[in-house]
Write a protein that holds these residues in place. Sequence first.
Motif: not given
Length: 481
Positions: A348-357, A359-360
């Motif tokens: 799961l360690h990559l799941r967050f990246f992209g949230y900053s581009d 928003q979920w």
Amino acid sequence: MLSLAESMAALQRIADSKPVSTLAAAFADAGYEFALVGGPVRDALLGRAVTDLDFTTSAKPDETRAILERLTKNIWDVGRDFGTIAAKLDGETVEITTYRADTYSDDSRKPDVAFGDSIEGDLVRRDFTINALALLLPEMRLVDVSGGVEDLLAGRIKTPGEPEVSFTDDPLRMLRAARFSSQLEFEVDPDTEAAMVRFAERLDIISAERIREELVKLLATGDPVPGIRLLVDTGLAERFLPELVALGTTQDDHGRHKDVYEHSLTVLRQAIELEEARHGDSEGGPDIVLRLAALLHDIGKPATRRFERGGVTFHHHDVVGAKLAKKRLRELRFDNDTIKKVSRLIELHLRFFGYSDQQWTDSAVRRYVRDAGDVLEQLHIITRADVTTRNRRKAERLEHAYDDIERRIAELAEAEELAAVRPELDGAEIMRLLDIPPGPVVGKAYAYMLEVRLDEGPIGKEAAEARLRAWAAENGIGTDE
């Protein structure tokens, strides 16, 4: 290290404590030598907290037990065949070991136990000079047969005799050298380190369980990185953690300034800093699951490295890394819970990246929490620690983005008990409403209701029942006409 006067005062305080003075008097009255030995003496001389009381004696195990039986009923054999008897006396747990002179045969995983006949002979067979120190009691005589005090002053890890002999006696001592280099912030003597390189293959005779225990102790230190570097540089890590060594030849996908190995060590350090900032000195001690996951989070990169359009990619290295970690930790005999959590964090360690581009949605945040389960707090730390970019603006953007997602998780959790996301209808209610027996259809209905819950949050029992009936009708499920 403390001054001579301070050191002797620290040792005197230990000797004057009730359990120690009682034991010293009892062994002396029985005619046996008795001494505080190893780590407690070392730590007292360094001004470190002494947490364990280890003793050695000329008495054989049966004689030791007979003496202890006159002092307490709380006695047990830690390793009777190895000469160690433990007891609880005046609230303190103590271990007392008969003088030893053990050796390993070339192909043995266990030492050939032999009891010694002198304190000097026992000390010279110990792992390092800084641990080959004893305080004979009750006479308060410090015994140093190999220059241990001098090495404490120099911050040096060195074997009492020839390192080849020491590492032949017990190859695990090579891993202990790495652990002490981190734990004490000492340097390993050049001759001792050279012997670690020459004898690295001998580690293969040591059981996976003993190697695992030493790895865990290293990871539990304040800064495991120096010890890890020593394991890699000497070739020892290749014997039990080759996936870590492979990272040194794998370029990362964010630029050419560092390899994945250096990145992983940085992530480990940053994860420990965040762990300590968030939890301080927690009762459970250092978080070994977190530290293993931080160290191993990118071990899937060598297998997934591809050169595309002038760059390097590592597609799906999270999934591959989770599988590799699971296999390696099983071989090291880690418990199932640790293996499950470490592999889940890596996955799961990559799941967050992209949230900053972008928003979920709330449903995406719910799924993030649902998928993390009981490793959510550790995932927060791993994700933050994984930012090692030199681009300050990018690092700040990612930090602010993760601040935001943690805030949203907290808000959603407060509003709808997010930590235990479940459908609003359980299996029994589904079977009753649809008039169906247990079976695969119930599982499909449950999964559908879970998706509704994740997408829309709580909608209430009445609305949930209506949605379930509509879904069942669309899929031809149930007996209602």
